[in-house]
Design an enzyme around this catalytic site. Structure first.
Site, short mmCIF file in Angstrom:
data_model
loop_
_atom_site.label_atom_id
_atom_site.label_comp_id
_atom_site.label_asym_id
_atom_site.label_seq_id
_atom_site.Cartn_x
_atom_site.Cartn_y
_atom_site.Cartn_z
N ARG A 1 0.83 -1.21 0.00
CA ARG A 1 0.00 0.00 0.00
C ARG A 1 0.86 1.26 0.00
O ARG A 1 0.53 2.27 -0.64
CB ARG A 1 -0.95 -0.01 1.20
CG ARG A 1 -1.98 1.10 1.15
CD ARG A 1 -3.03 0.94 2.22
NE ARG A 1 -2.47 1.09 3.57
CZ ARG A 1 -3.19 1.01 4.69
NH1 ARG A 1 -4.49 0.75 4.62
NH2 ARG A 1 -2.63 1.16 5.87
N LYS B 1 -2.64 7.15 1.72
CA LYS B 1 -2.36 7.53 3.11
C LYS B 1 -1.33 8.66 3.11
O LYS B 1 -0.14 8.45 3.36
CB LYS B 1 -1.87 6.33 3.91
CG LYS B 1 -2.99 5.38 4.32
CD LYS B 1 -2.52 4.30 5.25
CE LYS B 1 -2.19 4.79 6.63
NZ LYS B 1 -3.40 5.15 7.42
N GLU C 1 -15.92 6.79 6.99
CA GLU C 1 -15.14 6.12 8.02
C GLU C 1 -15.07 7.04 9.23
O GLU C 1 -15.75 8.08 9.26
CB GLU C 1 -13.74 5.79 7.51
CG GLU C 1 -12.93 7.01 7.07
CD GLU C 1 -11.53 6.65 6.62
OE1 GLU C 1 -11.26 5.49 6.30
OE2 GLU C 1 -10.69 7.57 6.59
#
Length: 289
Positions: free
Chosen positions: A50, A149, A182
């Site tokens: 990721r 991220k 989220e």
């Protein structure tokens, strides 16, 4: 404490970045939060995949190969002397000038920290967490992609501040359509009539590693699980609710915006998932040694 910085372990006091680093100046960079248990790094390869995917999206060249980042992460954990803890792996754009263009940054910088972390009071894992719905929205996919991220966490921080000011530890974040994305640092799941539901990543949810693990556990245990668009009604009418995240692990939720969710206690499906998650973290992972 030893920090891995640009190819070597250095003392914490020597782990310094330039004030001209674009990670500091513009939040131009990426990170991964990773857990290790009993001397094993949990889902390390998934996290590094990721990391490289985020770097690709941002046209950020990580100056180390995949295996070198794996090895550096394990070296950092070993140097910490801890058997259980949390890893923060950060890649910044590197030193440039005061201009916005990232193409003036010649070399990215990488640093890795291994330390302890505790996001919530231990009692939360037994009694459940309370949420509020934040007025701060999750990033739209056509702005900053939620799957990256990045070091740009300001909207999450604002939502976290709002929660703390309201007397709770966590906030639910909605997307631009008013549907559930989220929480400030965790994915959200609900249980309704024995089925586990979580918002799809297309609704603004991060493709969390712990989220993936929970979906795998559901498959293993024969618990029906689906990705489904949800709103506040869906959550308040749920039988059970819980959050997942690398730092938070798996956290039951028993209240939101003053509503009691389900029985107001940890539900049976949540309890099964949490128990299996603990088994996996205690017995699997990449050995540090």
């Amino acid at each position: 404490m030893k920090i891995w910085l640009d190819g070597k372990l250095v003392d914490e006091t020597e782990a310094k970045l330039s004030v001209f680093d674009h990670g500091t100046l513009y939040g131009d960079g990426i990170f991964e939060g990773i857990r290790f248990y009993n001397g094993r790094v949990f889902r390390l390869e998934d996290h590094i995949v990721r990391l490289f995917d985020s770097a690709r999206y941002l046209l950020l060249d990580i100056p180390y190969a995949f295996d070198e980042i794996i090895r550096a992460t394990c070296e950092t954990v070993a140097a910490s002397g801890l058997s259980d803890g949390y890893i923060r792996l950060v890649v910044t754009r590197g030193v440039g000038n005061l201009g916005l263009s990232p193409f003036n940054c010649k070399n990215a910088s990488v640093y890795i920290i291994a330390d302890k972390i505790a996001l919530y009071d231990p009692s939360v894992y037994e009694n459940g967490l309370a949420l509020i719905t934040s007025s701060v929205r999750r990033n739209r996919p056509d702005m900053v992609c939620p799957q990256v991220k990045s070091l740009n966490y300001l909207n999450n921080i604002l939502a976290k501040m709002e929660a703390v000011r309201m007397g709770v530890a966590e906030a639910l974040m909605l997307n631009e359509a008013g549907n559930v994305a989220e929480c400030t640092g965790d994915n959200i799941f609900i249980v309704k009539n024995g089925t586990v539901f979580t918002p799809p990543v297309t609704d603004g949810a991060l493709d969390g590693i712990t989220r993936r693990v929970v979906l795998e556990i559901c498959n293993e245990l024969g618990i029906p699980a689906e990705e489904r668009t949800m709103n506040r009604y869906t959550v308040t009418c749920a039988d059970e609710c819980f959050l997942t995240g690398t730092a938070a692990e798996c956290v039951p939720v028993t209240k939101m915006d003053g509503y009691v969710i389900g029985s107001g206690k940890i539900g049976p499906v949540t309890a099964r998932l949490l128990a299996r998650f603990k088994e996996l973290t205690a017995t699997t992972g990449t050995p540090v040694a």
